[in-house]
Design a protein around this motif. Sequence first.
Motif, mmCIF file in Angstrom:
data_model
loop_
_atom_site.group_PDB
_atom_site.id
_atom_site.type_symbol
_atom_site.label_atom_id
_atom_site.label_comp_id
_atom_site.label_asym_id
_atom_site.label_seq_id
_atom_site.Cartn_x
_atom_site.Cartn_y
_atom_site.Cartn_z
ATOM 1 N N ARG A 5 0.849 -1.196 0.000
ATOM 2 C CA ARG A 5 0.000 0.000 0.000
ATOM 3 C C ARG A 5 0.879 1.239 0.000
ATOM 4 O O ARG A 5 1.825 1.328 0.787
ATOM 5 C CB ARG A 5 -0.894 0.038 1.252
ATOM 6 N N ALA A 6 0.560 2.187 -0.869
ATOM 7 C CA ALA A 6 1.284 3.465 -0.894
ATOM 8 C C ALA A 6 0.707 4.346 0.203
ATOM 9 O O ALA A 6 -0.468 4.711 0.155
ATOM 10 C CB ALA A 6 1.134 4.117 -2.258
ATOM 11 N N VAL A 7 1.527 4.635 1.203
ATOM 12 C CA VAL A 7 1.079 5.422 2.352
ATOM 13 C C VAL A 7 2.035 6.580 2.612
ATOM 14 O O VAL A 7 3.150 6.613 2.093
ATOM 15 C CB VAL A 7 0.955 4.549 3.623
ATOM 16 N N SER A 8 1.570 7.498 3.452
ATOM 17 C CA SER A 8 2.385 8.662 3.794
ATOM 18 C C SER A 8 2.339 8.925 5.290
ATOM 19 O O SER A 8 1.356 8.615 5.958
ATOM 20 C CB SER A 8 1.871 9.904 3.056
ATOM 21 N N SER A 9 3.425 9.499 5.782
ATOM 22 C CA SER A 9 3.505 10.017 7.144
ATOM 23 C C SER A 9 3.536 11.534 7.020
ATOM 24 O O SER A 9 4.246 12.070 6.174
ATOM 25 C CB SER A 9 4.784 9.551 7.836
ATOM 26 N N LEU A 10 2.769 12.204 7.845
ATOM 27 C CA LEU A 10 2.781 13.667 7.863
ATOM 28 C C LEU A 10 3.516 14.127 9.104
ATOM 29 O O LEU A 10 3.354 13.546 10.182
ATOM 30 C CB LEU A 10 1.355 14.208 7.849
ATOM 31 N N ALA A 11 4.323 15.174 8.968
ATOM 32 C CA ALA A 11 5.160 15.605 10.081
ATOM 33 C C ALA A 11 5.298 17.122 10.135
ATOM 34 O O ALA A 11 5.215 17.808 9.119
ATOM 35 C CB ALA A 11 6.542 14.969 9.977
ATOM 36 N N LEU A 12 5.526 17.594 11.355
ATOM 37 C CA LEU A 12 5.848 19.001 11.616
ATOM 38 C C LEU A 12 7.230 19.045 12.237
ATOM 39 O O LEU A 12 7.484 18.385 13.244
ATOM 40 C CB LEU A 12 4.867 19.619 12.612
ATOM 41 N N VAL A 13 8.124 19.808 11.646
ATOM 42 C CA VAL A 13 9.451 20.017 12.217
ATOM 43 C C VAL A 13 9.415 21.381 12.898
ATOM 44 O O VAL A 13 9.151 22.405 12.263
ATOM 45 C CB VAL A 13 10.549 19.990 11.131
ATOM 46 N N MET A 14 9.650 21.367 14.201
ATOM 47 C CA MET A 14 9.616 22.605 14.972
ATOM 48 C C MET A 14 11.034 23.179 15.086
ATOM 49 O O MET A 14 12.019 22.449 14.999
ATOM 50 C CB MET A 14 9.058 22.341 16.370
ATOM 51 N N LYS A 15 11.119 24.481 15.277
ATOM 52 C CA LYS A 15 12.421 25.100 15.539
ATOM 53 C C LYS A 15 12.889 24.659 16.927
ATOM 54 O O LYS A 15 12.065 24.433 17.816
ATOM 55 C CB LYS A 15 12.302 26.627 15.492
ATOM 56 N N PRO A 16 14.197 24.535 17.133
ATOM 57 C CA PRO A 16 14.696 24.124 18.452
ATOM 58 C C PRO A 16 14.301 25.118 19.540
ATOM 59 O O PRO A 16 14.188 26.323 19.288
ATOM 60 C CB PRO A 16 16.216 24.102 18.270
ATOM 61 N N THR A 17 14.102 24.590 20.741
ATOM 62 C CA THR A 17 13.807 25.456 21.879
ATOM 63 C C THR A 17 15.065 26.241 22.254
ATOM 64 O O THR A 17 16.185 25.778 22.002
ATOM 65 C CB THR A 17 13.345 24.635 23.096
ATOM 66 N N GLU A 18 14.884 27.422 22.830
ATOM 67 C CA GLU A 18 16.029 28.226 23.279
ATOM 68 C C GLU A 18 16.763 27.511 24.399
ATOM 69 O O GLU A 18 17.955 27.320 24.347
ATOM 70 C CB GLU A 18 15.556 29.604 23.748
ATOM 71 N N GLN A 19 16.009 27.152 25.423
ATOM 72 C CA GLN A 19 16.611 26.437 26.546
ATOM 73 C C GLN A 19 16.534 24.946 26.267
ATOM 74 O O GLN A 19 15.513 24.454 25.806
ATOM 75 C CB GLN A 19 15.888 26.750 27.848
ATOM 76 N N GLY A 20 17.599 24.246 26.532
ATOM 77 C CA GLY A 20 17.617 22.808 26.358
ATOM 78 C C GLY A 20 17.937 22.338 24.956
ATOM 79 O O GLY A 20 18.246 21.178 24.743
#
Length: 129
Positions: free
Chosen positions: A42-57
């Motif tokens: 089956r042709a499937v997809s994953s959807l994703a959000l890449v967030m900017k790194p946090t300042e702290q940590g």
Amino acid sequence: MIQRFIELGEGYSDIYELMELAKANKERLQHMMAFHTIVKNRAVSSLALVMKPTEQGKFQAIYVCREGIPNPNITPNQRYSLFEETAKELDRVIIQMDVKPSTLYPEKALYYQHLIAILRLNHYILPLQ
């Protein structure tokens, strides 16, 4: 820098949470992505959000709905259309990539390490420092 995938589910009702995360964190949103693959013929997809790194940590979250949505390039579907609408609303372009399926890996953690390596190599996330 810690970069980690946070799996929300497979993209059924949890896709709405993914879209709400994008809208609520539009200042932190770095990329919207679709990973296309084949699972059990089956042709499937994953959807994703890449967030900017946090300042702290220095933590960079990548929220994902894994392999539960039909590949929109083969089978147009409403869930992907909603993701596209959210991208337009946030003035983003969905970055699409063909990747190996998670079923090739004995553990999901190894699969996500593979995807992180691909994202680093393509300069979508920062390299290890």
